[in-house]
Structures are given as structure tokens and as C-alpha cells.
Design a protein around this motif. Structure first.
Motif, mmCIF file in Angstrom:
data_model
loop_
_atom_site.group_PDB
_atom_site.id
_atom_site.type_symbol
_atom_site.label_atom_id
_atom_site.label_comp_id
_atom_site.label_asym_id
_atom_site.label_seq_id
_atom_site.Cartn_x
_atom_site.Cartn_y
_atom_site.Cartn_z
ATOM 1 N N LEU A 161 0.821 -1.207 0.000
ATOM 2 C CA LEU A 161 0.000 0.000 0.000
ATOM 3 C C LEU A 161 0.863 1.269 0.000
ATOM 4 C CD1 LEU A 161 -2.815 -0.874 2.573
ATOM 5 C CD2 LEU A 161 -3.085 -0.494 0.117
ATOM 6 N N GLY A 162 2.034 1.172 0.614
ATOM 7 C CA GLY A 162 2.902 2.345 0.734
ATOM 8 C C GLY A 162 3.898 2.489 -0.388
ATOM 9 N N SER A 163 3.626 1.856 -1.535
ATOM 10 C CA SER A 163 4.594 1.929 -2.640
ATOM 11 C C SER A 163 4.827 3.362 -3.106
ATOM 12 C CB SER A 163 4.123 1.070 -3.818
ATOM 13 O OG SER A 163 2.836 1.494 -4.252
ATOM 14 N N GLY A 164 3.826 4.224 -2.924
ATOM 15 C CA GLY A 164 3.989 5.625 -3.297
ATOM 16 C C GLY A 164 4.343 6.518 -2.127
ATOM 17 N N LEU A 165 4.585 5.935 -0.973
ATOM 18 C CA LEU A 165 4.938 6.692 0.236
ATOM 19 C C LEU A 165 6.302 6.197 0.714
ATOM 20 C CD1 LEU A 165 1.464 6.336 1.999
ATOM 21 C CD2 LEU A 165 2.323 8.368 0.810
ATOM 22 N N PRO A 166 7.391 6.755 0.200
ATOM 23 C CA PRO A 166 8.728 6.189 0.443
ATOM 24 C C PRO A 166 9.081 6.014 1.916
ATOM 25 C CG PRO A 166 8.807 7.879 -1.255
ATOM 26 C CD PRO A 166 7.440 7.931 -0.689
ATOM 27 N N ALA A 167 8.701 6.960 2.758
ATOM 28 C CA ALA A 167 9.065 6.842 4.168
ATOM 29 C C ALA A 167 8.410 5.627 4.804
ATOM 30 C CB ALA A 167 8.671 8.109 4.921
ATOM 31 N N TYR A 168 7.117 5.410 4.503
ATOM 32 C CA TYR A 168 6.416 4.265 5.078
ATOM 33 C C TYR A 168 6.872 2.959 4.444
ATOM 34 C CZ TYR A 168 3.302 7.415 7.567
ATOM 35 O OH TYR A 168 2.794 8.359 8.412
ATOM 36 N N ARG A 169 7.154 2.969 3.139
ATOM 37 C CA ARG A 169 7.657 1.751 2.493
ATOM 38 C C ARG A 169 9.018 1.373 3.096
ATOM 39 N NH1 ARG A 169 7.073 -1.792 -1.533
ATOM 40 N NH2 ARG A 169 8.916 -2.447 -2.697
ATOM 41 N N PHE A 170 9.839 2.374 3.350
ATOM 42 C CA PHE A 170 11.130 2.130 3.996
ATOM 43 C C PHE A 170 10.923 1.393 5.317
ATOM 44 C CE2 PHE A 170 14.062 3.353 7.328
ATOM 45 C CZ PHE A 170 15.308 3.129 6.760
ATOM 46 N N MET A 171 10.007 1.907 6.143
ATOM 47 C CA MET A 171 9.792 1.295 7.456
ATOM 48 C C MET A 171 9.194 -0.100 7.336
ATOM 49 S SD MET A 171 8.621 4.471 9.904
ATOM 50 C CE MET A 171 7.723 5.468 8.707
ATOM 51 N N ALA A 172 8.283 -0.288 6.356
ATOM 52 C CA ALA A 172 7.665 -1.608 6.193
ATOM 53 C C ALA A 172 8.699 -2.656 5.797
ATOM 54 C CB ALA A 172 6.552 -1.531 5.153
ATOM 55 N N LEU A 173 9.547 -2.345 4.810
ATOM 56 C CA LEU A 173 10.578 -3.298 4.383
ATOM 57 C C LEU A 173 11.591 -3.548 5.493
ATOM 58 C CD1 LEU A 173 11.284 -2.170 0.708
ATOM 59 C CD2 LEU A 173 10.231 -4.306 1.451
ATOM 60 N N HIS A 174 11.992 -2.480 6.145
ATOM 61 C CA HIS A 174 12.976 -2.625 7.222
ATOM 62 C C HIS A 174 12.417 -3.508 8.342
ATOM 63 C CE1 HIS A 174 16.212 -1.493 9.983
ATOM 64 N NE2 HIS A 174 15.263 -1.449 10.895
ATOM 65 N N ASN A 175 11.166 -3.255 8.741
ATOM 66 C CA ASN A 175 10.587 -4.024 9.834
ATOM 67 C C ASN A 175 10.231 -5.453 9.421
ATOM 68 O OD1 ASN A 175 10.892 -1.772 11.395
ATOM 69 N ND2 ASN A 175 8.765 -1.127 11.255
ATOM 70 N N LEU A 176 9.942 -5.651 8.126
ATOM 71 C CA LEU A 176 9.770 -7.019 7.637
ATOM 72 C C LEU A 176 11.096 -7.777 7.765
ATOM 73 C CD1 LEU A 176 7.882 -9.087 6.371
ATOM 74 C CD2 LEU A 176 8.472 -8.166 4.120
ATOM 75 N N GLY A 177 12.199 -7.080 7.534
ATOM 76 C CA GLY A 177 13.512 -7.671 7.789
ATOM 77 C C GLY A 177 13.674 -8.057 9.250
ATOM 78 N N PHE A 178 13.136 -7.211 10.134
ATOM 79 C CA PHE A 178 13.212 -7.522 11.559
ATOM 80 C C PHE A 178 12.428 -8.794 11.884
ATOM 81 C CE2 PHE A 178 12.346 -6.986 16.083
ATOM 82 C CZ PHE A 178 13.587 -6.571 16.552
#
Length: 829
Positions: A161-178
Motif C-alpha cells: 500500500l505504501g509503494s507511493g509513500l517512500p518513508a512508510y515503504r522504507f519502514m515496512a521493508l525494514h521491519n519485515l527484515g526484523f
């Protein structure tokens, strides 16, 4: 009219405040909140009602940082009551979200998740950014409660959903890594975090750096984690993120404890405990107290009996606060402390606690549980099952790691159990039991040949650039040299991190139990440390295994360091009084070492030496009684027995000579002349890697460089640039014998668990049966003569260690060591 202007201005300031908080620019957020409040004050209450509630919710984040969680929750609760009274379920949901997020920041993850779940059914009516934020925060918090499948689903949806919201996409991918980190898939965790880091998102990276450091800590890369924690702690403090700053300082304490710096760990944990208590945040204070207890109980020496009572008190407090994971950890610490004074009797609840910890995704948590179980178990069969479980757990944690760097580092989490087990067997007097104990841990941490993907185009390009920079550095002026070193350091860091993220194809399997028959006619000298005392298990054919106390760490370490320094100096000293003095000093150190570490009597059969700690750096063949003796240096007796190579026929042999060595060509000519059909291959990185994949024996005469600071970038200097140890991880190696006639190529950097990293260890880890390499510098003429004679004897069918010993029995020639297992060529046809 002024009202619409004030409403628009207030909404704009509110939006800016939220963006500033998302980027952790809290000072800016405070200013924007004040601006929004000013404009709202100019409006009738009903016109600014919704926006006012939203602003107060956003402000609660700042309240939490300024005054603590209770004050922030009170502010949110007031908003929640007004939203319920007004029938505004959307604001009600946002209040639950904010309470959940702030609760999680303070460590109250279960309560936080309960706050977020009621909001989900209202999310379809939210604006896009609110929907993404809900999924992002719920997923992140769910990961901390163990709801990993639910968390992963939330975070994937947030990233989509956040593909157009870079800050939120950053956090989603980073936290998925977590989440992947929590599942134990460290390569996937590092890969996803790297993908997030590549996004051009306007966010403060301090929290992401902290998370990445925690993954590195769990992976056992303590130095890298500590460096990143130091950076994150400074950045989080500057950003005003009090909760994250406290958590990062506790992680710094964990790093200090793992590396044996107990006073630093205790100081950091005590400071965080005091700060959290003053701020009215008991959850964080309890975590800090647990960290302090862990540092004191798992450090050296007998624990204070009062620590057991303190741990029991903490377990009760954590249970009352509904923090089961912390209660479990405190219970384990209580049992460890009580066992040190003979008073540990686990009740039913304690047994349940340890069972839950054994199911944790964290290897470090599982090891703490096993250590507690060992502390309360006197039954030998029960102890054996627990020790085998610890070995299996560690092997399983390493099984998906393609990176040799990661596989060697993770051993640090097993260290307290290994230390406890070796202390027990050291006091038992039972030589065979001591050998089986050391073999168990060496097998669990053994570098079995891995099956990894071939090097990708990106890595190949970076290695090529790294080679060019190293070659340019040789002739660069001082100004350019400084810039090159910075670039080289950056490329090496990129390559290491790239390797960390790659997965291995295939499980790690533990070998079976060592049998006396596996030793054959060999004499075995297996060394291990218990505390600061060196012990030796000496096994001779036909005699019981003997357990001997050998010496103290300080004296052994000083003697080894002195012998290495003298050997290096002797190899470069011209004939004369200085050389004679150096050789005399070397001889004295070697004689004293021999007196300390060798048994009085040694059999005449094959000799297998299993060194430990500093002894892995010692050129054993230089010891006076071993000067004419064939011996193999191996990581374990089991590895030596299992890796023996006896070819059915003559081997396929390749030789290569690197630049800058006057006698390299002559040496390779002599070596090639010993073997029918031997091939000269270009001494270039690509050609040497191809030779390792195609020939049985590969001999390389070249300059070598051991990198103590970054051992997997130890290298051989070849035509066209250096060949790095890291590159060998992606070579499908066929060679069963590799000879590195390169100064210092046998050196390795030791990690916990006697894990060594360097050129020789990389080759053995990739499946090479035996490696011949010097542990110190060796004069070219001596190296050339020794290597030629060794190959002549190998070609005649002599066993490898004996061929090396007979090839040159002078002091400096015996720097060459036979690593790994025995090797014998088949008869010529």
C-alpha cells in the motif's frame, strides 16, 4: 473569511508535524504543533473539533518523550473519551493506534498489540497514509509478541500500500527484515534491511541502524554491531528519542557482556534502570535490571548469592506486569545463580518458563535456557541430551548462512555453555570424556563444505574494482593513497554485507560420536582452555586417554607471541650477529613452549594436533622435538579422521606463480616436474579459481597478505590483482590439496569457539582436504627448496605430513604447516 484560512493553516502545520515525527525531527514537530494549536485557537470549537483531537494524539508522542509514558497515555485516554462521546470511531481507532505505538516504545508489547487490534476493522475508511501506518505499527508490534505470521502479513501489506509513500515503504521493508530476524533467517533479515536502506526516503536512519545492529548482534558480529550501536546511540539522543535511546544503550550493554567487559555492561544497564525509574517506566527498568543481572551472572567467577534472590524478585514483578518473556528470562537467571550455590530446584512454573525459552526464535535465548537447565541437572544422560541440543541448535542456526563470516561469528552465543561444559570436564580427570566434550563443540562449530550460489555479477564487479584499487595503492602518492583506502574500506564493507544476505542451499549436519577406532595408529594432542588454564588430552594407541594441566594463558600467550615475532624477524635478518641473536631468542621461546605444552612421551605414529586459542598461531614444526616429525594441524580429531584423502591414481596438478617473487618461477617449474601431466596455469584470479574447481592439487607461489582486521580479505597477490579469501566461498572446489607458498598464508584470526578466519581456513571450509601454508614469513630460497622436495616425496606416495617434515627440517622451513587431514597420491600408471 478568516476561519477557512485558520483551519487550512492548522491542518498544514499538523501534517508537517506528523511528517517531522515520522522522520524523527522532534524539535521541528514541536514547533509545528504549536503553530497548529495557535490557528485552532482562532476557530469555533466545533469547526476544529476533529483536527484538535488529531493534533492532541500526535502531540502525545512528544509528551511521552518529555514526560514519560503515563503522561502520554493520560493524554490519549482523554482524546479517546471525547471520540467515544462524539461517536467518532475513526478517531477512536487512531487513539488505540497511538496508545499501542507508545506502549511498544516503552516495551509493553502485549498491551500495545491489544490496543491496535480493535482499530483494524475501521482501517478501510482511513486515508491511505493512516491505513499504512496502522499496518506498519501493528506488524512491528506483533513481531515483538511472537505473532510472526500476523506481523509479516501486516508489513507486506504496508509495503504494498505504501509503494507511493517512500518513508512508510522504507519502514515496512525494514521491519519485515526484523521479522525475518525473529524467525532466525538472518540472511533474509539483512537483505530486506539493505533493500529498505536503498530507498530514497526522507527519514532519520538512526532507528533503522539500531535495528540492523541488533541483527548483527544476534548473528555474533559483535564488533560490527558495537560500532553501529555507538552511532545509533548518539543519533537517537540528538533526535530526542528517549525510549529508543534507552533500548540502544541496553543493546550496548549486551555487546559489552558478550565480549567479557562485564563492568561496562553493568554500568550501562544500571544507568538505564535509573533513568527509566525516574521517568515512571517500570517495563524499561525491568529490562535494564535483567540485563544487569545477566552480565553479572554470565561473567567470570562465582556469582553473588544475592543475585539469585534479585532475579527471583524480578521474575515475580515481570509476571505481575504481564511480561512473560521477561519473567522467563529472569527465572532462568535465578536458576543459574542458585545453582552456583547448590540451591537450584526448578518448580513446575520454572520448567514451563525454560520450555518456552527453548522455543524462542532467538539462538541467544535458547542457549540461555539450556544453560539454566544444565545448571539444575545432575543426571549425566540428561546433561548429555541438553548439550547435544545446544550443538544441534547452533548448527541449525548456521545452516542457512552462505557467508563464512556469519557462520563463524554465531559461535559466540554458544560460548557460556561451552565454557561451563569444559570447566566440568577439566575437573573430572577423565581424558576420554574431555576429548568427547571438545569434539562435540568443535563439530557443532565446524566449517563443513557449503553449497552456495555462484558469485553474482554485482559482486564480481566489486571484486574487480577492489583489485584495481589495491594495485593502484601500491604506487599512489600519499594524497591519493588516503582516498583509495577509504574507497577500499567501503567496497569491503559492501561485499561483506552482500555475502551476509546470501543463503546456503543445504543443511548443516553434525557428525556422529567420535570412536576410539577413528584414531587408528595416530597420537593425538588435543588442547582446550578452561578459564585461563590450558589443558591437554593426550591419546596414544593402546593406552587410556590422559587429561593434563598444561599451563597458564599469560605465559603461553607471551611465549607464542615472542616466538612469532622472532621467527618473522629471523626470516628477514641478514646473516650475522643480529640474526644469531634473534635465532637464539626464538630457540629459547620454543624450548620453553615445548616444555610447557608437549607431554613427556610421544608415540612414533602419525601425530594429530588440535590447537586451541593462541596455539593455532604457533608453527608447531619448529618445536625441537617435532622438527623431524610429520604432524597435521586440524580443527578436530573427527574432522581429521573424516577428511583423509587417498587417491586411486595420480592427481591432476596445476601450478601458478605470482609476481614479485624472484624464485617463484623456478619453484613452480620444480613442482610441476614432480608430477606427470602437471599444468602451468596463469597466476590470475579467474584462472586460479578455475584451477581450484578442476584439479586435484593446486600449488600457488605468490606474495600473501593476512588481514587481521578483516581476515576474509586476506589475499594472494597474482597477475591482474589479488585473489581474496571471500571469493573462494563461491568456487565449486574440487582440489583436495592446496599448497600456498605465500608468507603468512596459514594465519587466521580467531573468533569465539576457536573459529579461525583467513585464506587457509576458507579453503578448508570449502571442502579442501589439506592445505599447506606457512604461519610466518619464510625466506624465498628456503620456501622454494622445501616445496620442491615436498612435492617430490608426495609424488613418490609418501603421506602428506611426513613428506612436509622430511622436505626441510631447518628451523625456518618448519614454519610450513600441514593443515587438515592426511593426503596421499595414488600410484603412477
Amino acid at each position: 473569511m478568516p476561519a477557512p484560512d485558520h483551519l487550512t493553516a492548522a491542518a498544514g502545520a499538523y501534517s508537517d508535524a506528523r511528517a517531522a515525527i515520522a522522520a524523527y525531527r522532534l524539535a521541528e514537530a514541536r514547533r509545528k504543533i504549536e503553530t497548529a494549536r495557535h490557528h485552532l485557537g482562532q476557530l469555533p470549537r466545533d469547526e476544529g473539533f476533529e483536527l484538535g483531537l488529531r493534533i492532541r494524539l500526535t502531540e502525545s508522542w512528544l509528551t511521552c518523550d518529555d514526560h514519560g509514558l503515563p503522561a502520554a497515555l493520560a493524554q490519549i485516554d482523554a482524546v479517546l473519551r471525547e471520540a467515544v462521546a462524539a461517536g467518532r470511531d475513526d478517531i477512536r481507532a487512531l487513539a488505540h493506534i497511538q496508545a499501542g505505538v507508545l506502549g511498544a516504545r516503552a516495551g509493553n508489547f502485549d498491551e500495545a498489540l491489544e490496543q491496535l487490534r480493535p482499530a483494524v476493522k475501521y482501517s478501510a475508511a482511513f486515508p491511505l497514509d493512516d491505513r499504512v501506518r496502522l499496518l506498519l505499527n501493528k506488524g512491528t508490534i506483533g513481531s515483538r509478541t511472537g505473532s510472526l505470521d500476523e506481523a509479516a502479513g501486516d508489513l507486506r501489506a504496508a509495503a504494498h500500500l505504501g509503494s507511493g509513500l517512500p518513508a512508510y515503504r522504507f519502514m515496512a521493508l525494514h521491519n519485515l527484515g526484523f521479522v525475518q530476524y525473529l524467525r532466525g533467517d538472518l540472511p533474509a533479515a539483512l537483505r530486506l534491511m539493505a533493500q529498505a536502506d536503498e530507498l530514497e526516503a526522507d527519514v532519520d536512519r538512526s532507528v533503522a541502524r539500531h535495528d540492523r545492529a541488533r541483527v548483527l548482534l544476534e548473528a555474533g558480529l559483535i564488533e560490527e554491531a558495537a560500532e553501529l550501536f555507538d552511532t545509533a546511540v548518539k543519533e537517537l539522543r540528538l533526535a530526542g528519542l528517549a525510549e529508543e535511546w534507552a533500548e540502544a544503550r541496553l543493546d550496548q550493554a549486551r555487546c559489552a557482556a558478550l565480549t567479557g567487559h562485564t563492568p561496562d555492561a553493568v554500568r550501562l544497564a544500571t544507568e538505564v534502570m535509573g533513568d527509566a525509574t525516574a521517568r515512571g517506566e517500570p517495563a524499561r527498568a525491568h529490562e535494564a535490571r535483567s540485563m544487569r543481572l545477566e552480565a553479572l551472572l554470565l561473567g567470570p567467577g562465582m556469582p553473588d548469592v544475592r543475585l539469585g534472590a534479585e532475579a527471583a524478585e524480578l521474575a515475580s514483578a515481570a509476571r505481575a506486569a504481564r511480561r512473560p518473556w521477561l519473567a522467563d528470562r529472569a527465572t532462568a537467571l535465578h536458576l543459574i545463580a542458585a545453582a552456583g550455590h547448590g540451591t537450584a530446584v526448578p518448580d513446575v512454573e520454572a520448567v514451563r518458563c525454560l520450555r518456552r525459552m527453548r522455543a524462542s526464535p532467538y539462538l541467544s535465548t535458547r542457549m540461555l535456557a539450556i544453560l539454566a537447565q544444565l545448571s539444575t541437572t545432575t543426571d549425566q544422560q540428561g546433561r548429555g541430551r541438553l548439550l547435544r541440543a545446544a550443538a544441534r541448535d547452533t548448527a541449525a542456526a548456521r545452516s542457512g548462512m552462505a557467508s563464512l563470516d556469519l557462520r563463524t561469528a554465531v559461535a559466540i552465543h554458544l560460548a557460556p555453555i561451552v565454557r561451563s561444559d569444559l570447566e566440568r570436564v577439566a575437573g573430572s580427570g577423565d581424558g576420554w570424556a574431555a576429548l568427547l566434550a571438545t569434539e562435540r563443540w568443535r563439530a557443532a562449530l565446524a566449517e563443513v563444505p557449503s553449497v552456495v550460489p555462484p558469485a553474482d555479477a554485482w559482486a564480481a564487479t566489486r571484486f574487480s574494482t577492489l583489485r584495481r584499487h589495491h594495485e593502484e595503492l601500491r604506487t599512489a602518492d600519499p594524497g591519493r593513497a588516503g582516498a583509495l583506502r577509504v574507497e577500499i574500506g567501503g567496497i569491503e564493507r559492501e561485499l561483506r554485507e552482500h555475502h551476509w544476505a546470501r543463503r546456503e542451499r543445504g543443511p548443516v549436519r553434525l557428525p556422529g560420536r567420535l570412536l576410539r577406532a577413528d584414531l587408528g595408529a595416530a597420537s593425538v594432542l588435543s588442547y582446550f582452555w578452561s578459564g585461563d588454564t590450558l589443558h591437554l588430552v593426550h591419546v596414544e594407541p593402546g593406552f587410556p586417554a590422559r587429561l593434563l594441566r598444561v599451563g597458564d594463558r599469560a605465559e603461553v600467550s607471551d611465549l607464542v607471541a615472542g616466538a612469532l615475532a622472532d621467527a618473522s624477524a629471523a626470516s628477514h635478518a641478514p646473516p650475522g650477529p643480529l640474526a644469531a641473536a634473534v635465532l637464539s631468542s626464538l630457540a629459547a621461546s620454543l624450548e620453553r613452549l615445548e616444555e610447557l605444552i608437549l607431554p613427556v612421551e610421544l608415540g612414533t605414529g602419525p601425530l594429530v594436533v588440535i590447537p586451541s586459542g593462541e596455539l593455532a598461531r604457533l608453527p608447531w614444526g619448529m618445536l625441537p622435538r617435532l622438527r623431524h616429525r610429520g604432524l597435521a594441524l586440524s580443527r578436530s580429531v573427527g574432522a581429521w579422521a573424516a577428511g583423509a584423502v587417498r587417491l586411486a591414481g595420480p592427481p591432476r596438478v596445476a601450478v601458478a606463480s605470482g609476481p614479485g617473487l624472484a624464485l617463484a618461477e623456478a619453484e613452480c617449474t620444480a613442482v610441476a616436474g614432480c608430477w606427470a601431466g602437471a599444468r602451468r596455469v596463469p597466476a590470475e584470479p579467474a584462472a586460479v579459481k578455475e584451477a581450484l574447481a578442476a584439479y586435484d592439487v593446486v600449488h600457488i607461489a605468490a606474495h600473501g597478505q593476512h588481514r587481521e582486521d578483516s581476515p576474509l580479505f586476506s589475499s594472494l597477490r597474482l597477475h591482474g590483482g589479488s585473489l581474496f579469501a571471500h571469493e573462494l566461498e563461491h568456487v565449486p572446489i574440487r582440489a583436495s590439496l592446496v599448497v600456498l607458498s605465500a608468507c603468512g598464508a596459514g594465519r587466521g584470526r580467531l573468533r569465539p569457539g576457536d573459529e579461525a578466519l583467513g585464506l587457509t581456513s576458507s579453503l578448508l571450509a570449502m571442502g579442501v582436504g589439506a592445505v599447506v601454508a606457512p604461519l610466518t614469513d619464510v625466506p624465498d630460497a628456503l620456501a622454494s627448496r622445501t616445496m620442491g622436495e615436498m612435492h617430490r616425496r608426495l609424488a613418490a606416495g609418501q603421506d602428506g605430513p611426513e613428506a612436509l617434515a622430511a622436505a626441510g627440517d631447518g628451523l625456518l622451513e618448519r614454519s610450513f604447516a600441514w593443515f587438515g587431514s592426511n593426503w596421499r597420491a595414488g600410484p603412477n600408471r
